[in-house]
Structures are given as C-alpha cells and as structure tokens.
Design a protein around this motif. Structure first.
Motif, PDB file in Angstrom:
ATOM      1  N   VAL A 236       0.849  -1.321   0.634  1.00 47.16           N
ATOM      2  CA  VAL A 236       0.030   0.040  -0.045  1.00 47.16           C
ATOM      3  C   VAL A 236       1.269   0.986   0.059  1.00 47.16           C
ATOM      4  CG1 VAL A 236      -1.427   0.827   1.248  1.00 47.16           C
ATOM      5  CG2 VAL A 236      -1.951  -0.774   0.812  1.00 47.16           C
ATOM      6  N   ARG A 237       1.934   1.972   0.972  1.00 50.68           N
ATOM      7  CA  ARG A 237       2.597   2.534   0.402  1.00 50.68           C
ATOM      8  C   ARG A 237       3.401   2.195  -0.475  1.00 50.68           C
ATOM      9  NH1 ARG A 237       5.735   1.125   6.965  1.00 50.68           N
ATOM     10  NH2 ARG A 237       4.231   2.671   7.664  1.00 50.68           N
ATOM     11  N   LEU A 238       3.936   1.419  -0.751  1.00 53.23           N
ATOM     12  CA  LEU A 238       4.595   1.825  -2.372  1.00 53.23           C
ATOM     13  C   LEU A 238       3.751   2.199  -3.329  1.00 53.23           C
ATOM     14  CD1 LEU A 238       6.686  -1.188  -3.002  1.00 53.23           C
ATOM     15  CD2 LEU A 238       7.198   0.571  -3.153  1.00 53.23           C
ATOM     16  N   LEU A 239       2.264   1.731  -3.935  1.00 54.93           N
ATOM     17  CA  LEU A 239       1.117   2.718  -4.954  1.00 54.93           C
ATOM     18  C   LEU A 239       1.180   4.146  -4.311  1.00 54.93           C
ATOM     19  CD1 LEU A 239      -0.548  -0.928  -4.934  1.00 54.93           C
ATOM     20  CD2 LEU A 239       0.383   0.779  -6.758  1.00 54.93           C
ATOM     21  N   MET A 240       0.591   3.833  -2.523  1.00 57.02           N
ATOM     22  CA  MET A 240       0.631   5.660  -2.249  1.00 57.02           C
ATOM     23  C   MET A 240       1.522   6.509  -2.906  1.00 57.02           C
ATOM     24  SD  MET A 240      -1.419   5.884   0.730  1.00 57.02           S
ATOM     25  CE  MET A 240      -1.639   6.925   1.130  1.00 57.02           C
ATOM     26  N   ALA A 241       3.103   5.941  -2.845  1.00 54.57           N
ATOM     27  CA  ALA A 241       3.785   6.532  -3.270  1.00 54.57           C
ATOM     28  C   ALA A 241       3.855   7.105  -4.350  1.00 54.57           C
ATOM     29  CB  ALA A 241       5.535   5.886  -2.320  1.00 54.57           C
ATOM     30  N   ARG A 242       3.523   5.864  -5.562  1.00 57.50           N
ATOM     31  CA  ARG A 242       3.542   6.437  -6.612  1.00 57.50           C
ATOM     32  C   ARG A 242       2.195   7.221  -7.059  1.00 57.50           C
ATOM     33  NH1 ARG A 242       5.301   3.941 -11.055  1.00 57.50           N
ATOM     34  NH2 ARG A 242       4.134   3.882 -12.744  1.00 57.50           N
ATOM     35  N   GLN A 243       1.342   6.891  -6.922  1.00 57.32           N
ATOM     36  CA  GLN A 243      -0.349   8.215  -6.736  1.00 57.32           C
ATOM     37  C   GLN A 243       0.919   9.506  -6.536  1.00 57.32           C
ATOM     38  OE1 GLN A 243      -3.407   6.926  -4.606  1.00 57.32           O
ATOM     39  NE2 GLN A 243      -3.458   4.696  -5.718  1.00 57.32           N
ATOM     40  N   GLN A 244       1.316   9.608  -5.348  1.00 53.09           N
ATOM     41  CA  GLN A 244       1.551  10.706  -5.129  1.00 53.09           C
ATOM     42  C   GLN A 244       2.898  11.568  -6.163  1.00 53.09           C
ATOM     43  OE1 GLN A 244       2.569  11.920  -1.517  1.00 53.09           O
ATOM     44  NE2 GLN A 244       1.178  10.277  -0.195  1.00 53.09           N
ATOM     45  N   LEU A 245       3.884  10.660  -6.622  1.00 52.89           N
ATOM     46  CA  LEU A 245       4.455  11.187  -7.342  1.00 52.89           C
ATOM     47  C   LEU A 245       3.863  11.455  -8.962  1.00 52.89           C
ATOM     48  CD1 LEU A 245       7.186   8.547  -6.365  1.00 52.89           C
ATOM     49  CD2 LEU A 245       7.515  10.820  -6.724  1.00 52.89           C
ATOM     50  N   GLU A 246       3.424  10.903  -9.234  1.00 56.39           N
ATOM     51  CA  GLU A 246       2.282  10.006 -10.364  1.00 56.39           C
ATOM     52  C   GLU A 246       1.866  11.927 -11.258  1.00 56.39           C
ATOM     53  OE1 GLU A 246       2.185   6.365 -12.315  1.00 56.39           O
ATOM     54  OE2 GLU A 246       0.689   7.277 -11.124  1.00 56.39           O
ATOM     55  N   SER A 247       1.386  12.439  -9.297  1.00 52.96           N
ATOM     56  CA  SER A 247       0.316  13.418  -9.297  1.00 52.96           C
ATOM     57  C   SER A 247       1.266  14.986  -9.955  1.00 52.96           C
ATOM     58  CB  SER A 247      -0.346  13.972  -7.952  1.00 52.96           C
ATOM     59  OG  SER A 247       1.174  14.316  -7.329  1.00 52.96           O
ATOM     60  N   GLY A 248       2.379  14.474  -9.539  1.00 56.00           N
ATOM     61  CA  GLY A 248       2.689  15.985 -10.845  1.00 56.00           C
ATOM     62  C   GLY A 248       3.179  17.571  -9.490  1.00 56.00           C
ATOM     63  N   THR A 249       2.400  16.720  -8.115  1.00 50.12           N
ATOM     64  CA  THR A 249       2.788  18.159  -7.247  1.00 50.12           C
ATOM     65  C   THR A 249       2.994  17.780  -5.868  1.00 50.12           C
ATOM     66  OG1 THR A 249       0.387  16.725  -5.783  1.00 50.12           O
ATOM     67  CG2 THR A 249       0.011  18.064  -7.315  1.00 50.12           C
ATOM     68  N   ALA A 250       3.737  16.469  -6.465  1.00 50.48           N
ATOM     69  CA  ALA A 250       4.895  16.114  -5.151  1.00 50.48           C
ATOM     70  C   ALA A 250       6.549  17.155  -5.202  1.00 50.48           C
ATOM     71  CB  ALA A 250       5.476  15.191  -4.943  1.00 50.48           C
ATOM     72  N   THR A 251       6.971  16.993  -4.336  1.00 52.86           N
ATOM     73  CA  THR A 251       8.115  17.963  -4.118  1.00 52.86           C
ATOM     74  C   THR A 251       9.803  17.520  -3.837  1.00 52.86           C
ATOM     75  OG1 THR A 251       7.912  18.326  -1.568  1.00 52.86           O
ATOM     76  CG2 THR A 251       7.300  20.374  -2.822  1.00 52.86           C
ATOM     77  N   SER A 252       9.855  15.774  -3.486  1.00 53.24           N
ATOM     78  CA  SER A 252      10.742  15.419  -3.847  1.00 53.24           C
ATOM     79  C   SER A 252      10.333  14.143  -3.519  1.00 53.24           C
ATOM     80  CB  SER A 252      11.854  16.115  -2.871  1.00 53.24           C
ATOM     81  OG  SER A 252      11.157  15.785  -1.506  1.00 53.24           O
TER      82      SER A 252
ATOM     83  N   SER B  29      13.994   2.378  -2.895  1.00 54.96           N
ATOM     84  CA  SER B  29      14.094   2.603  -4.250  1.00 54.96           C
ATOM     85  C   SER B  29      14.262   1.431  -5.665  1.00 54.96           C
ATOM     86  CB  SER B  29      16.008   3.667  -4.772  1.00 54.96           C
ATOM     87  OG  SER B  29      15.414   4.405  -4.381  1.00 54.96           O
ATOM     88  N   GLY B  30      14.675   0.374  -4.900  1.00 57.88           N
ATOM     89  CA  GLY B  30      14.864  -1.148  -5.044  1.00 57.88           C
ATOM     90  C   GLY B  30      13.394  -2.010  -4.943  1.00 57.88           C
ATOM     91  N   ALA B  31      12.478  -1.407  -3.985  1.00 57.64           N
ATOM     92  CA  ALA B  31      11.458  -2.509  -3.741  1.00 57.64           C
ATOM     93  C   ALA B  31      10.814  -1.631  -5.532  1.00 57.64           C
ATOM     94  CB  ALA B  31      10.842  -2.096  -2.785  1.00 57.64           C
ATOM     95  N   TYR B  32      10.515  -0.224  -5.355  1.00 54.49           N
ATOM     96  CA  TYR B  32       9.521   0.718  -5.989  1.00 54.49           C
ATOM     97  C   TYR B  32      10.237   0.341  -7.319  1.00 54.49           C
ATOM     98  CZ  TYR B  32       7.687   4.725  -8.055  1.00 54.49           C
ATOM     99  OH  TYR B  32       6.428   5.542  -9.035  1.00 54.49           O
ATOM    100  N   ARG B  33      11.156   0.193  -7.235  1.00 56.27           N
ATOM    101  CA  ARG B  33      12.076  -0.404  -9.296  1.00 56.27           C
ATOM    102  C   ARG B  33      11.074  -1.844  -9.874  1.00 56.27           C
ATOM    103  NH1 ARG B  33      18.159  -0.169  -9.140  1.00 56.27           N
ATOM    104  NH2 ARG B  33      17.924  -2.471  -8.147  1.00 56.27           N
ATOM    105  N   ASP B  34      11.154  -2.957  -8.584  1.00 58.87           N
ATOM    106  CA  ASP B  34      11.043  -4.216  -8.645  1.00 58.87           C
ATOM    107  C   ASP B  34       9.418  -3.939  -8.854  1.00 58.87           C
ATOM    108  OD1 ASP B  34      13.682  -4.929  -8.098  1.00 58.87           O
ATOM    109  OD2 ASP B  34      13.312  -5.709  -6.401  1.00 58.87           O
ATOM    110  N   ALA B  35       8.668  -2.899  -8.331  1.00 58.47           N
ATOM    111  CA  ALA B  35       7.811  -3.157  -8.715  1.00 58.47           C
ATOM    112  C   ALA B  35       7.025  -2.441  -9.789  1.00 58.47           C
ATOM    113  CB  ALA B  35       6.793  -2.338  -7.431  1.00 58.47           C
ATOM    114  N   PHE B  36       7.470  -1.541 -10.084  1.00 53.58           N
ATOM    115  CA  PHE B  36       6.909  -0.392 -11.215  1.00 53.58           C
ATOM    116  C   PHE B  36       7.836  -0.834 -12.419  1.00 53.58           C
ATOM    117  CE2 PHE B  36       5.420   1.211  -7.319  1.00 53.58           C
ATOM    118  CZ  PHE B  36       4.268   0.488  -7.448  1.00 53.58           C
ATOM    119  N   GLY B  37       9.631  -1.206 -12.354  1.00 54.63           N
ATOM    120  CA  GLY B  37      10.010  -0.887 -13.648  1.00 54.63           C
ATOM    121  C   GLY B  37      10.985   0.278 -13.697  1.00 54.63           C
ATOM    122  N   GLU B  38      10.600   1.297 -12.582  1.00 55.33           N
ATOM    123  CA  GLU B  38      11.047   2.199 -12.541  1.00 55.33           C
ATOM    124  C   GLU B  38      11.984   2.982 -11.325  1.00 55.33           C
ATOM    125  OE1 GLU B  38       9.302   5.080 -15.130  1.00 55.33           O
ATOM    126  OE2 GLU B  38       8.327   5.609 -13.839  1.00 55.33           O
TER     127      GLU B  38
END
Length: 329
Positions: free
Chosen positions: A273-289, A306-315
């Motif tokens: 859930v945390r990884l997907l929430m992070a992706r939602q926020q990063l994709e929103s264009g409103t994230a600061t960092s 970073s490693g878990a995110y890349r494994d889950a989403f390919g980037e």
C-alpha cells in the motif's frame, strides 16, 4: 481488418473441483460486431454503437462466473442501459470520457456501478472492468462486518483516494496477474480465494453497509479492525505487534487472517500500500521531492524504497517524479 472473436463457454464448477476460465477477444472496425461483443459482456438494452472512418473496437474478457476482468478501448461512442444486478461491477476509466448513471467518471479511479439499470455513455475511451459474484461479495462483507450475509448498499458515487485507493490497486495487481496468466481448467477453490481477495479490496475501497442500516459503521471483526488500523496509520511507524494489538488478535492469528483475505501477510500488505501511495503522489505532479513522498507514506529507508519501487513498477521513483514534472509543465 479481420474480426477475431473467441467464443467463451458458460463458466460452471465441475465435479472434479475445477472451473473453466475463458478468454473472449474481439478486435473489429465493424460497429455491428462491437455491438454483439458488448451484448455478450453486459446485460444491456437500447445499445447504440457509432463511429467514423477511424472506428476501432478492442475488448479482452477473461475470467469465470466468480471473477472476471475486462479491458476495452474504442474510438467511437457507446450508449445504452446497463443492468448491474447480477454481479458487482467496478470500472476504471484509463482515457477518454464516460458517464455512468449520471456520474462523469474520473480517469484512473475505480467507480462502482449501482445495482439495477443505469444509462451509460462512453466516448473514445480506454477502460478496465472487474466483475465479482454478488453473493460472494455479500458473504465477505458479512465476515468482515460481523453481520449475517445480506444485500449491501454502497456509498453513492464514491471515488476512493489515499490509502484505500492504494489498497484497491494492490489487490488488482495481485489478482490480475493470476487471472490473465492462465486460462482453461483452474482450481475452483483457488478461484474462490481470488474472488474473495477481490471482494476484500473492493470493500476496503468503497464504504458499504447492509441494507437496512443508515450508514457505514466501524468494523466489528478483528480482521476489519486490523485493515482499518493499517490504512489509518500508513504514514506512521507501526509493527506487526501494533496491528495485532489494535485488532485484539495474536500475531499468528492476524497472519493467518490476512493470508486468507488478501493472500499475503499484514506487513507485506502495508509495504505494498505504501509503495502504491508513493506512486500515486509521484505521478500527481504535485510532489516536491522523492524523499518527501517516501516520508509521507511512512517509508524511512530511501535505498530500500528505491529498490522495492523499481521491482514493483519497472522504474526508479526519481524517474516517475521527473516524468510527472515534465508532463505537468
């Protein structure tokens, strides 16, 4: 273009404990063929399919009578009256324009079809749909809510956000990987487990209550309390013991309950859930960092993130962040 239509048989459980998972594929430039495919997919009346010279309709429908996934794209317009009484139907628009029951659908968010007949219009769209057996959803809701199985009411026109939305996508990723990966005879017991997992994701995302009650109430069962605690504390440092204590369960009992409901452990569920929430926020264009986003969803170790995110989403998360920033500008 040649129309390619694979006709699916009716899905029924077999004496040997299996069920037939079928795949129906349609790709056509003929509005009549598209209309026939839609009538196979939905209980639909007054169906009208129109398009210009660039008309193209593509649909893939995979599943059983318990659980089905459908992916459709069309360059034309589809109108009709859809009857959603037989199954729980959830749709998420990926591109284009759509109105269901008077509600304009947002892009990228799951929306539940109300039971009964409602008018729909789809224009130059891409969408995905999940159907779950209605009785099974009612049983899962009863198990989670602590009431006898009965028809449900869902919060009208609800559009999930935040942790419940991430929990929905976590379920979709897990269920879709198995459904889309295998057709033919599959285990009926496993199909029921998948359908129950889908139902749990739906019930987490959309507020609901049994017919006769006025509104949603706090979960009455330990599993429901554990799920609520996790989603309410996504940004906090919580442990398995914290979740078990909140639910009034032993750690072993909590692990077993989550495995049955979600096909995973509570802490793996939390991390997903945390990884997907992070992706939602990063994709929103409103994230600061990237680091701000990670901290906001309770992630403290950026290297592991970073490693878990890349494994889950390919980037890497930084790539998602930069891509969204370029698109926003």
């Amino acid at each position: 273009m040649t129309d390619q239509v694979a006709v699916a048989d009716t899905d029924t459980g077999n004496p040997d404990g299996t069920i037939l998972r079928t795949r129906l594929v349609t790709r056509t430039r003929d509005t009549a063929v598209a209309r026939n495919a839609l009538q196979h997919t939905f209980q639909i009346r007054s169906l009208d399919v129109t398009g210009s010279n660039d008309f193209l309709f593509e649909e893939t429908l995979t599943g059983t009578s318990l659980l089905t996934l459908e992916s459709t794209s069309c360059t034309g317009t589809i109108r009709g009256d859809v009857d959603a009484s037989a199954a729980i139907i959830v749709v998420w628009l990926k591109a284009g324009h759509a109105v269901v029951g008077g509600q304009q659908l947002p892009v990228g968010r799951p929306v539940l079809y109300a039971p009964g007949v409602q008018q729909v219009q789809w224009d130059r769209f891409q969408k995905d749909v999940m159907r779950i057996d209605r009785e099974l959803v009612e049983q899962v809701a009863a198990d989670r809510g602590g009431w006898e199985p009965r028809p449900l009411e869902f919060k009208p026109n609800h559009v999930p956000d935040g942790a419940p939305l991430a929990a929905w996508w976590l379920m979709v990723r897990a269920v879709a990987a198995e459904i889309l990966g295998t057709t033919g005879e599959v285990s009926l017991e496993r199909e029921r487990e998948l359908a129950r997992t889908a139902a749990a994701g739906l019930l987490t995302a959309i507020p609901h209550w049994p017919v006769g009650r006025r509104s949603e109430q706090a979960p009455a069962t330990p599993l429901g309390q554990a799920e609520t605690f996790i989603l309410d504390h996504i940004g906090d440092h919580i442990t398995l013991d914290d979740v078990a204590t909140a639910a009034g369960m032993s750690q072993r009992g909590l692990q077993a309950a989550f495995q049955r409901a979600h096909g995973t452990t509570p802490m793996t569920y939390l991390r997903g859930v945390r990884l997907l929430m992070a992706r939602q926020q990063l994709e929103s264009g409103t994230a600061t960092s990237v680091s701000d986003v990670a901290r906001a969803v309770g992630i403290t170790h950026l290297g592991r993130f970073s490693g878990a995110y890349r494994d889950a989403f390919g980037e890497l998360p930084g790539e998602t962040f930069r891509s969204a920033a370029r698109y926003d500008n």
